[in-house]
Scaffold this active site. Sequence first.
Site, PDB file in Angstrom:
ATOM      1  N   TYR A 168      -1.843  -1.014  10.971  1.00 26.56           N
ATOM      2  CA  TYR A 168      -2.097  -1.558   9.631  1.00 26.56           C
ATOM      3  C   TYR A 168      -0.887  -1.298   8.720  1.00 26.56           C
ATOM      4  O   TYR A 168      -0.359  -2.212   8.077  1.00 26.56           O
ATOM      5  CB  TYR A 168      -3.366  -0.939   9.028  1.00 26.56           C
ATOM      6  CG  TYR A 168      -3.488  -1.187   7.538  1.00 26.56           C
ATOM      7  CD1 TYR A 168      -3.773  -2.462   7.048  1.00 26.56           C
ATOM      8  CD2 TYR A 168      -3.291  -0.149   6.612  1.00 26.56           C
ATOM      9  CE1 TYR A 168      -3.859  -2.694   5.677  1.00 26.56           C
ATOM     10  CE2 TYR A 168      -3.379  -0.377   5.250  1.00 26.56           C
ATOM     11  CZ  TYR A 168      -3.668  -1.648   4.783  1.00 26.56           C
ATOM     12  OH  TYR A 168      -3.740  -1.877   3.425  1.00 26.56           O
ATOM     13  N   LEU A 207     -13.358   7.390   0.993  1.00 29.01           N
ATOM     14  CA  LEU A 207     -14.172   8.437   0.366  1.00 29.01           C
ATOM     15  C   LEU A 207     -15.184   7.914  -0.660  1.00 29.01           C
ATOM     16  O   LEU A 207     -16.371   8.235  -0.578  1.00 29.01           O
ATOM     17  CB  LEU A 207     -13.233   9.463  -0.307  1.00 29.01           C
ATOM     18  CG  LEU A 207     -13.940  10.608  -1.018  1.00 29.01           C
ATOM     19  CD1 LEU A 207     -14.783  11.439  -0.060  1.00 29.01           C
ATOM     20  CD2 LEU A 207     -12.922  11.493  -1.732  1.00 29.01           C
ATOM     21  N   SER A 216       0.849  -1.199   0.000  1.00 31.61           N
ATOM     22  CA  SER A 216       0.000   0.000   0.000  1.00 31.61           C
ATOM     23  C   SER A 216       0.879   1.241   0.000  1.00 31.61           C
ATOM     24  O   SER A 216       1.997   1.227   0.542  1.00 31.61           O
ATOM     25  CB  SER A 216      -0.858  -0.021   1.265  1.00 31.61           C
ATOM     26  OG  SER A 216      -1.446   1.238   1.473  1.00 31.61           O
ATOM     27  N   LYS A 266       2.005  -3.891   6.873  1.00 30.48           N
ATOM     28  CA  LYS A 266       2.425  -3.933   5.455  1.00 30.48           C
ATOM     29  C   LYS A 266       3.938  -3.770   5.343  1.00 30.48           C
ATOM     30  O   LYS A 266       4.603  -4.473   4.570  1.00 30.48           O
ATOM     31  CB  LYS A 266       1.725  -2.822   4.655  1.00 30.48           C
ATOM     32  CG  LYS A 266       0.232  -3.039   4.462  1.00 30.48           C
ATOM     33  CD  LYS A 266      -0.047  -4.235   3.565  1.00 30.48           C
ATOM     34  CE  LYS A 266      -1.507  -4.581   3.482  1.00 30.48           C
ATOM     35  NZ  LYS A 266      -1.788  -5.871   2.881  1.00 30.48           N
TER      36      LYS A 266
HETATM   37  P1  NAD Z   1     -11.007  -7.044   1.272  1.00 33.11           P
HETATM   38  O1  NAD Z   1     -11.222  -7.054   2.737  1.00 33.11           O
HETATM   39  O2  NAD Z   1     -12.167  -6.789   0.381  1.00 33.11           O
HETATM   40  O3  NAD Z   1     -10.308  -8.405   0.809  1.00 33.11           O
HETATM   41  C1  NAD Z   1      -9.428  -9.118   1.646  1.00 33.11           C
HETATM   42  C2  NAD Z   1      -9.895 -10.564   1.644  1.00 33.11           C
HETATM   43  O4  NAD Z   1      -9.004 -11.332   2.448  1.00 33.11           O
HETATM   44  C3  NAD Z   1     -11.301 -10.743   2.201  1.00 33.11           C
HETATM   45  O5  NAD Z   1     -12.063 -11.502   1.298  1.00 33.11           O
HETATM   46  C4  NAD Z   1     -11.082 -11.488   3.520  1.00 33.11           C
HETATM   47  O6  NAD Z   1     -12.166 -12.344   3.816  1.00 33.11           O
HETATM   48  C5  NAD Z   1      -9.789 -12.223   3.234  1.00 33.11           C
HETATM   49  N1  NAD Z   1      -8.983 -12.544   4.418  1.00 33.11           N
HETATM   50  C6  NAD Z   1      -8.605 -11.721   5.414  1.00 33.11           C
HETATM   51  N2  NAD Z   1      -7.842 -12.379   6.293  1.00 33.11           N
HETATM   52  C7  NAD Z   1      -7.720 -13.651   5.838  1.00 33.11           C
HETATM   53  C8  NAD Z   1      -7.063 -14.812   6.325  1.00 33.11           C
HETATM   54  N3  NAD Z   1      -6.376 -14.807   7.471  1.00 33.11           N
HETATM   55  N4  NAD Z   1      -7.142 -15.954   5.597  1.00 33.11           N
HETATM   56  C9  NAD Z   1      -7.863 -15.992   4.445  1.00 33.11           C
HETATM   57  N5  NAD Z   1      -8.525 -14.926   3.957  1.00 33.11           N
HETATM   58  C10 NAD Z   1      -8.446 -13.764   4.646  1.00 33.11           C
HETATM   59  O7  NAD Z   1      -9.852  -5.989   0.973  1.00 33.11           O
HETATM   60  P2  NAD Z   1      -9.335  -5.428  -0.426  1.00 33.11           P
HETATM   61  O8  NAD Z   1      -9.721  -4.007  -0.519  1.00 33.11           O
HETATM   62  O9  NAD Z   1      -9.683  -6.362  -1.515  1.00 33.11           O
HETATM   63  O10 NAD Z   1      -7.765  -5.463  -0.152  1.00 33.11           O
HETATM   64  C11 NAD Z   1      -6.981  -6.586  -0.514  1.00 33.11           C
HETATM   65  C12 NAD Z   1      -5.555  -6.359  -0.043  1.00 33.11           C
HETATM   66  O11 NAD Z   1      -5.058  -5.133  -0.583  1.00 33.11           O
HETATM   67  C13 NAD Z   1      -5.423  -6.233   1.473  1.00 33.11           C
HETATM   68  O12 NAD Z   1      -4.238  -6.875   1.872  1.00 33.11           O
HETATM   69  C14 NAD Z   1      -5.312  -4.739   1.691  1.00 33.11           C
HETATM   70  O13 NAD Z   1      -4.587  -4.425   2.844  1.00 33.11           O
HETATM   71  C15 NAD Z   1      -4.557  -4.300   0.444  1.00 33.11           C
HETATM   72  N6  NAD Z   1      -4.804  -2.901   0.095  1.00 33.11           N
HETATM   73  C16 NAD Z   1      -6.091  -2.478  -0.133  1.00 33.11           C
HETATM   74  C17 NAD Z   1      -6.328  -1.148  -0.453  1.00 33.11           C
HETATM   75  C18 NAD Z   1      -7.723  -0.656  -0.695  1.00 33.11           C
HETATM   76  O14 NAD Z   1      -7.948   0.555  -0.703  1.00 33.11           O
HETATM   77  N7  NAD Z   1      -8.707  -1.509  -0.927  1.00 33.11           N
HETATM   78  C19 NAD Z   1      -5.259  -0.247  -0.536  1.00 33.11           C
HETATM   79  C20 NAD Z   1      -3.970  -0.702  -0.308  1.00 33.11           C
HETATM   80  C21 NAD Z   1      -3.741  -2.044   0.005  1.00 33.11           C
HETATM   81  C1  UD1 Z   2      -6.891   5.507   3.475  1.00 37.24           C
HETATM   82  C2  UD1 Z   2      -6.065   4.832   4.538  1.00 37.24           C
HETATM   83  C3  UD1 Z   2      -4.793   4.261   3.917  1.00 37.24           C
HETATM   84  C4  UD1 Z   2      -5.138   3.321   2.760  1.00 37.24           C
HETATM   85  C5  UD1 Z   2      -5.981   4.120   1.743  1.00 37.24           C
HETATM   86  C6  UD1 Z   2      -6.429   3.275   0.579  1.00 37.24           C
HETATM   87  C7  UD1 Z   2      -6.629   6.107   6.565  1.00 37.24           C
HETATM   88  C8  UD1 Z   2      -6.134   7.099   7.566  1.00 37.24           C
HETATM   89  N1  UD1 Z   2      -5.755   5.815   5.569  1.00 37.24           N
HETATM   90  O1  UD1 Z   2      -6.175   6.592   3.010  1.00 37.24           O
HETATM   91  O2  UD1 Z   2      -4.050   3.562   4.867  1.00 37.24           O
HETATM   92  O3  UD1 Z   2      -3.943   2.867   2.149  1.00 37.24           O
HETATM   93  O4  UD1 Z   2      -7.154   4.598   2.410  1.00 37.24           O
HETATM   94  O5  UD1 Z   2      -7.370   2.346   0.983  1.00 37.24           O
HETATM   95  O6  UD1 Z   2      -7.711   5.560   6.674  1.00 37.24           O
HETATM   96  N2  UD1 Z   2     -12.348  11.962   2.994  1.00 37.24           N
HETATM   97  C9  UD1 Z   2     -13.338  12.854   3.318  1.00 37.24           C
HETATM   98  N3  UD1 Z   2     -14.502  12.372   3.874  1.00 37.24           N
HETATM   99  C10 UD1 Z   2     -14.695  11.029   4.107  1.00 37.24           C
HETATM  100  C11 UD1 Z   2     -13.657  10.110   3.767  1.00 37.24           C
HETATM  101  C12 UD1 Z   2     -12.487  10.619   3.229  1.00 37.24           C
HETATM  102  O7  UD1 Z   2     -13.198  14.049   3.106  1.00 37.24           O
HETATM  103  O8  UD1 Z   2     -15.759  10.655   4.633  1.00 37.24           O
HETATM  104  C13 UD1 Z   2     -11.100  12.464   2.367  1.00 37.24           C
HETATM  105  C14 UD1 Z   2      -9.850  12.185   3.163  1.00 37.24           C
HETATM  106  O9  UD1 Z   2      -9.600  13.215   4.076  1.00 37.24           O
HETATM  107  C15 UD1 Z   2      -8.797  12.133   2.020  1.00 37.24           C
HETATM  108  C16 UD1 Z   2      -9.582  11.563   0.841  1.00 37.24           C
HETATM  109  O10 UD1 Z   2     -10.966  11.796   1.133  1.00 37.24           O
HETATM  110  O11 UD1 Z   2      -8.365  13.426   1.683  1.00 37.24           O
HETATM  111  C17 UD1 Z   2      -9.386  10.073   0.648  1.00 37.24           C
HETATM  112  O12 UD1 Z   2      -9.650   9.395   1.876  1.00 37.24           O
HETATM  113  P1  UD1 Z   2      -9.648   7.789   1.978  1.00 37.24           P
HETATM  114  O13 UD1 Z   2     -10.533   7.248   0.922  1.00 37.24           O
HETATM  115  O14 UD1 Z   2      -9.965   7.450   3.387  1.00 37.24           O
HETATM  116  O15 UD1 Z   2      -8.175   7.369   1.592  1.00 37.24           O
HETATM  117  P2  UD1 Z   2      -6.762   7.794   2.233  1.00 37.24           P
HETATM  118  O16 UD1 Z   2      -6.910   8.903   3.192  1.00 37.24           O
HETATM  119  O17 UD1 Z   2      -5.835   8.032   1.100  1.00 37.24           O
END
Ligand code: NAD
Ligand code: UD1
Length: 343
Positions: free
Chosen positions: A148, A205, A124, A152
Amino acid sequence: MTVLVTGGAGYLGSHTCIELLNADFNVVVLDNLSNSNIESLNRVSKITNKSLHFIEGDIRDRDILQKIFTENDIKIVIHFAGLKAVGESCEVPLNYFDNNVYGSIVLFQEMEKAGIKKMVFSSSATVYGEPEKLPLTEDMQLSATNPYGRSKLMIEDICRDLEVSDSIIKNNCPWAITLLRYFNPVGAHESGLIGEDPNGIPNNLMPFISQVAVGKIKQLKVFGGDYDTVDGTGVRDYIHVVDLARGHVKAVQALENNLKGVTAINLGTGNGKSVLQLVKAFEQQNNKQIPYEIVGRRAGDVAACFASAERAQSILGWKAELDVNAMVKDTWRWQSNNPDGYC
Ligand code: NAD
Ligand code: UD1
């Protein structure tokens, strides 16, 4: 070729399964469904007209991993499984280290025993901590500001230590790991059949905006209107989930073609959009009003964060293709067709 996708029933995993199946990979999914619904994978099959092999289980369960590696000819693992809520990670840090870090260690140990040492890991942009300058390049200093993010960073460090161990004990089969650092994934598959299905009130967001649009939440609170940005609101690098999923296929193909060592790669567009720019795009493209008020800054937020997308282009031959209009339209198609998610 067969790919194991841990966490494949989740938001990013399910979209990636579609692109893998479309690219003719065989897909095995291991997911404990702690934050997802099996329906996502039924819909993946519906969209692709192809089947995948689903195993309900936990990455911390060695027996299940050994069974999977014995019964399937897995060549590469995409490791999405993990907990991902920043706020929750501050409340229950041990759960995050247990699930994310210990879970990854068990997975890597069982992969090593089975001789599978190629992996794509879901990292991330959070590992950059407070950006020292923008755009963020992969060689910048890393830090974490919450459990968190630390989970990572720890997993990234473990991967880099595996590379060091390979260089000490000259190994015939060294690790090859791609650390994909996602910026802000949003959007949904254009079919409207799969998308992000957050538990409870969303923190991020885009799901928040779409729940306001569907009438589940009254108004958006914009966190901070006095940042040094284009309109005073926070700027982020939003990336369409389908682009992100295609980036995973490129990463798998690069490993297939013998990309070596541990390589960190940003997955972002290289462009930042402000909160209000995203709100306006959503309103215009979907003809929906999003009531909002500007409130104080959210603790821990940075003013702006966006990627350098150059390494992804040079190493993977990948760049984001879908613009912000596609992101907001696809989000709304999914949300309006499935107001209660997969339930
Ligand atoms: P998500 O929660 O939708 O998907 C994660 C999946 O992993 C879920 O289906 C959950 O049931 C499964 N899971 C969790 N723990 C497990 C375990 N111990 N064994 C087996 N399955 C397990 O999340 P996502 O948004 O799809 O994110 C996927 C990955 O990407 C995560 O590692 C997350 O940290 C990373 N990531 C997500 C974002 C984002 O904004 N969505 C941003 C940066 C990194
Ligand atoms: C969040 C996570 C980050 C993760 C990323 C992608 C936090 C503190 N950080 O970051 O670890 O990698 O998501 O999943 O949660 N905002 C509003 N109103 C809202 C929600 C968000 O104004 O109700 C604004 C925030 O201030 C920011 C932007 O929208 O400026 C994006 O927010 P968000 O979607 O939560 O993502 P990140 O802050 O980038």
